[in-house]
Design a protein around this motif. Structure first.
Motif, PDB file in Angstrom:
ATOM      1  N   ALA A  71       0.973  -1.114  -0.056  1.00 47.67           N
ATOM      2  CA  ALA A  71      -0.109   0.041  -0.043  1.00 47.67           C
ATOM      3  C   ALA A  71       0.851   1.151   0.076  1.00 47.67           C
ATOM      4  CB  ALA A  71      -0.853  -0.115   1.269  1.00 47.67           C
ATOM      5  N   GLY A  72       0.563   2.384  -0.708  1.00 48.65           N
ATOM      6  CA  GLY A  72       1.301   3.637  -0.824  1.00 48.65           C
ATOM      7  C   GLY A  72       2.444   3.394  -1.832  1.00 48.65           C
ATOM      8  N   PHE A  73       2.750   2.429  -2.314  1.00 45.62           N
ATOM      9  CA  PHE A  73       4.037   2.335  -3.331  1.00 45.62           C
ATOM     10  C   PHE A  73       3.456   2.166  -4.756  1.00 45.62           C
ATOM     11  CE2 PHE A  73       7.473  -0.336  -5.170  1.00 45.62           C
ATOM     12  CZ  PHE A  73       8.399   0.137  -4.647  1.00 45.62           C
ATOM     13  N   THR A  74       4.021   3.190  -5.412  1.00 47.69           N
ATOM     14  CA  THR A  74       3.686   3.628  -6.768  1.00 47.69           C
ATOM     15  C   THR A  74       4.109   2.761  -7.764  1.00 47.69           C
ATOM     16  OG1 THR A  74       3.745   6.111  -6.305  1.00 47.69           O
ATOM     17  CG2 THR A  74       3.710   5.435  -8.368  1.00 47.69           C
ATOM     18  N   VAL A  75       3.134   2.380  -8.753  1.00 50.57           N
ATOM     19  CA  VAL A  75       3.608   1.646  -9.970  1.00 50.57           C
ATOM     20  C   VAL A  75       3.109   2.742 -11.059  1.00 50.57           C
ATOM     21  CG1 VAL A  75       3.382  -0.252 -11.496  1.00 50.57           C
ATOM     22  CG2 VAL A  75       3.281  -0.768  -9.025  1.00 50.57           C
ATOM     23  N   MET A  76       4.394   3.104 -11.894  1.00 57.19           N
ATOM     24  CA  MET A  76       4.143   3.976 -13.067  1.00 57.19           C
ATOM     25  C   MET A  76       4.847   3.445 -14.181  1.00 57.19           C
ATOM     26  SD  MET A  76       5.284   8.081 -13.230  1.00 57.19           S
ATOM     27  CE  MET A  76       7.125   7.669 -13.521  1.00 57.19           C
ATOM     28  N   PRO A  77       3.997   2.515 -14.944  1.00 53.71           N
ATOM     29  CA  PRO A  77       4.575   1.714 -16.211  1.00 53.71           C
ATOM     30  C   PRO A  77       4.952   2.729 -17.102  1.00 53.71           C
ATOM     31  CG  PRO A  77       2.386   0.927 -15.382  1.00 53.71           C
ATOM     32  CD  PRO A  77       2.740   2.269 -14.501  1.00 53.71           C
ATOM     33  N   GLY A  78       5.924   2.419 -17.956  1.00 53.26           N
ATOM     34  CA  GLY A  78       6.174   3.078 -19.141  1.00 53.26           C
ATOM     35  C   GLY A  78       5.281   2.473 -20.331  1.00 53.26           C
ATOM     36  N   ILE A  79       4.775   3.356 -20.995  1.00 54.06           N
ATOM     37  CA  ILE A  79       3.808   2.941 -21.960  1.00 54.06           C
ATOM     38  C   ILE A  79       4.202   3.444 -23.416  1.00 54.06           C
ATOM     39  CG2 ILE A  79       1.800   2.964 -20.452  1.00 54.06           C
ATOM     40  CD1 ILE A  79       1.179   5.847 -21.563  1.00 54.06           C
ATOM     41  N   ALA A  80       5.436   3.389 -23.681  1.00 51.73           N
ATOM     42  CA  ALA A  80       6.058   3.824 -24.945  1.00 51.73           C
ATOM     43  C   ALA A  80       5.586   2.902 -26.113  1.00 51.73           C
ATOM     44  CB  ALA A  80       7.845   3.885 -24.764  1.00 51.73           C
ATOM     45  N   ALA A  81       5.285   3.490 -27.156  1.00 44.52           N
ATOM     46  CA  ALA A  81       4.973   2.598 -28.261  1.00 44.52           C
ATOM     47  C   ALA A  81       5.249   3.547 -29.607  1.00 44.52           C
ATOM     48  CB  ALA A  81       3.376   2.222 -28.271  1.00 44.52           C
ATOM     49  N   TYR A  82       5.034   2.716 -30.799  1.00 44.59           N
ATOM     50  CA  TYR A  82       5.310   3.333 -32.126  1.00 44.59           C
ATOM     51  C   TYR A  82       4.308   4.536 -32.320  1.00 44.59           C
ATOM     52  CZ  TYR A  82       8.878  -0.247 -32.928  1.00 44.59           C
ATOM     53  OH  TYR A  82      10.009  -0.959 -33.003  1.00 44.59           O
ATOM     54  N   GLY A  83       3.203   4.473 -32.084  1.00 46.55           N
ATOM     55  CA  GLY A  83       2.065   5.159 -32.326  1.00 46.55           C
ATOM     56  C   GLY A  83       1.241   5.575 -31.037  1.00 46.55           C
ATOM     57  N   ALA A  84       0.346   6.736 -31.068  1.00 50.01           N
ATOM     58  CA  ALA A  84      -0.338   7.119 -30.152  1.00 50.01           C
ATOM     59  C   ALA A  84      -1.736   5.894 -29.785  1.00 50.01           C
ATOM     60  CB  ALA A  84      -1.063   8.482 -30.348  1.00 50.01           C
ATOM     61  N   LEU A  85      -2.097   5.321 -30.729  1.00 54.38           N
ATOM     62  CA  LEU A  85      -3.054   4.366 -30.549  1.00 54.38           C
ATOM     63  C   LEU A  85      -2.643   3.372 -29.606  1.00 54.38           C
ATOM     64  CD1 LEU A  85      -4.966   4.443 -33.853  1.00 54.38           C
ATOM     65  CD2 LEU A  85      -5.480   5.652 -31.988  1.00 54.38           C
ATOM     66  N   GLN A  86      -1.600   2.848 -30.051  1.00 50.60           N
ATOM     67  CA  GLN A  86      -0.954   1.728 -29.098  1.00 50.60           C
ATOM     68  C   GLN A  86      -0.498   2.146 -27.885  1.00 50.60           C
ATOM     69  OE1 GLN A  86       0.068   2.692 -32.110  1.00 50.60           O
ATOM     70  NE2 GLN A  86       1.234   0.881 -33.452  1.00 50.60           N
ATOM     71  N   ALA A  87       0.043   3.314 -27.790  1.00 50.13           N
ATOM     72  CA  ALA A  87       0.217   3.965 -26.463  1.00 50.13           C
ATOM     73  C   ALA A  87      -0.829   4.249 -25.344  1.00 50.13           C
ATOM     74  CB  ALA A  87       0.909   5.324 -26.644  1.00 50.13           C
TER      75      ALA A  87
END
Length: 303
Positions: A80-96
């Motif tokens: 609890a209280g521990f952040t998970v901030m995934p990277g969501i990089a992708a080739y295009g905006a729709l995939q991201a």
């Protein structure tokens, strides 16, 4: 507890967020159990969160199912209280945007987003990219890494993205510490996060509120102590620490940064292990240098 630590409750992208490496089995399949243990270990050793599926996590080599499971594994392992901030990089905006949706469904508190990196379309395509992903509703920390993407999120462009309400912060990876001041002049409320391990002192004393960090994977206690001393401008504590650790921290800015941090983890007794292709084993002279640098830091008692 420091001011920075308490602010992670309302702004979960604050504090030391570890850009986690990803452990693999001998056949290079993902070792999710080891990854879950690593996330819990980082939390127990004072880090404020993790950022899975970044470059250190070798996200470019993962299949879609693997990449999604890395996120759900991190969230399940996070206390609890521990952040998970995934990277969501992708080739295009729709995939991201789909990766942002997956992160939201899994329970992530924020996401980190590179600009589009296969089409150098300029300002309009960058704005469209962040507008598209912002529709999901999770706070977005932009990731400025013009070294790899060949697209520079300049202070002026960051200010424009922030003024439109598209981003809450930026992971600044140019290594140019002068940028901090121009960013804050143009967008005073935009949070700046340290993006490269070897400028944490300079950006910490300037006013950074977070650090998306690599070397806490191997030595979390010492790096969290360094971060706290830096943002609290306690130079009597920060400078000696920084001098001792810098030989390791600067590997985070090298081409071999994934290899280097994983090797340092192995030497520190953590699950580092091999990398997936296209990364191949390091040359012996690089292994020797990283090993010597790591052993010097560990011999001084840093963990």
């Amino acid at each position: 507890m420091t001011e920075t630590t308490t602010s992670t409750v309302n702004k979960p992208w604050h504090g030391v967020l570890v850009a986690t490496t990803l452990p693999f089995h001998a056949d290079l399949s993902v070792d999710y159990d080891a990854y879950a243990e690593h996330v819990a270990w980082l939390a127990a050793n004072g880090c404020h969160g993790v950022s899975p599926n970044g470059s250190l996590g070798e996200y470019q080599t993962l299949g879609d199912d693997e990449r999604a499971k890395v996120v759900t594994t991190a969230i399940a392992a996070a206390p609890a209280g521990f952040t998970v901030m995934p990277g969501i990089a992708a080739y295009g905006a729709l995939q991201a945007r789909r990766w942002a949706e997956q992160a939201a469904e899994a329970g992530a508190q924020a996401v980190m987003l590179l600009p589009p990196n296969t089409y150098r379309g300029g300002r309009d395509s960058i704005l469209d990219h962040y507008r598209t992903v912002a529709q999901v509703g999770l706070p977005i920390v932009a990731y400025n890494n013009p070294i790899d993407t060949h697209i520079d999120l300049t202070p002026g462009l960051l200010a424009e993205l922030h003024a439109e309400g598209l981003i809450v912060g930026v992971k600044e990876f140019t290594g140019d510490v002068r940028r901090f001041y121009e960013i804050k002049e143009l967008a005073p409320e935009l949070d700046v996060l340290v993006g490269s391990d070897d400028v944490v002192l300079e950006l910490g004393i300037a006013g950074a509120v977070g650090w998306v960090a690599g070397y806490p994977n191997a030595i979390p206690q010492a790096t969290v102590e360094l971060y706290n001393a830096s943002v609290n401008r306690d130079l009597d504590k920060a400078l000696p620490l920084y001098r001792d650790l810098h030989k390791l921290l600067r590997w985070d800015s090298k081409t071999e940064f994934v290899h280097a941090i994983k090797l340092s983890m192995d030497l520190a007794g953590r699950p580092g292990g091999p990398c997936r292709p296209p990364r191949v084993p390091l040359a012996p002279e690089l292994i020797a240098k990283i090993t010597a640098d790591t052993q010097d830091v560990l011999a001084k008692g840093y963990r």
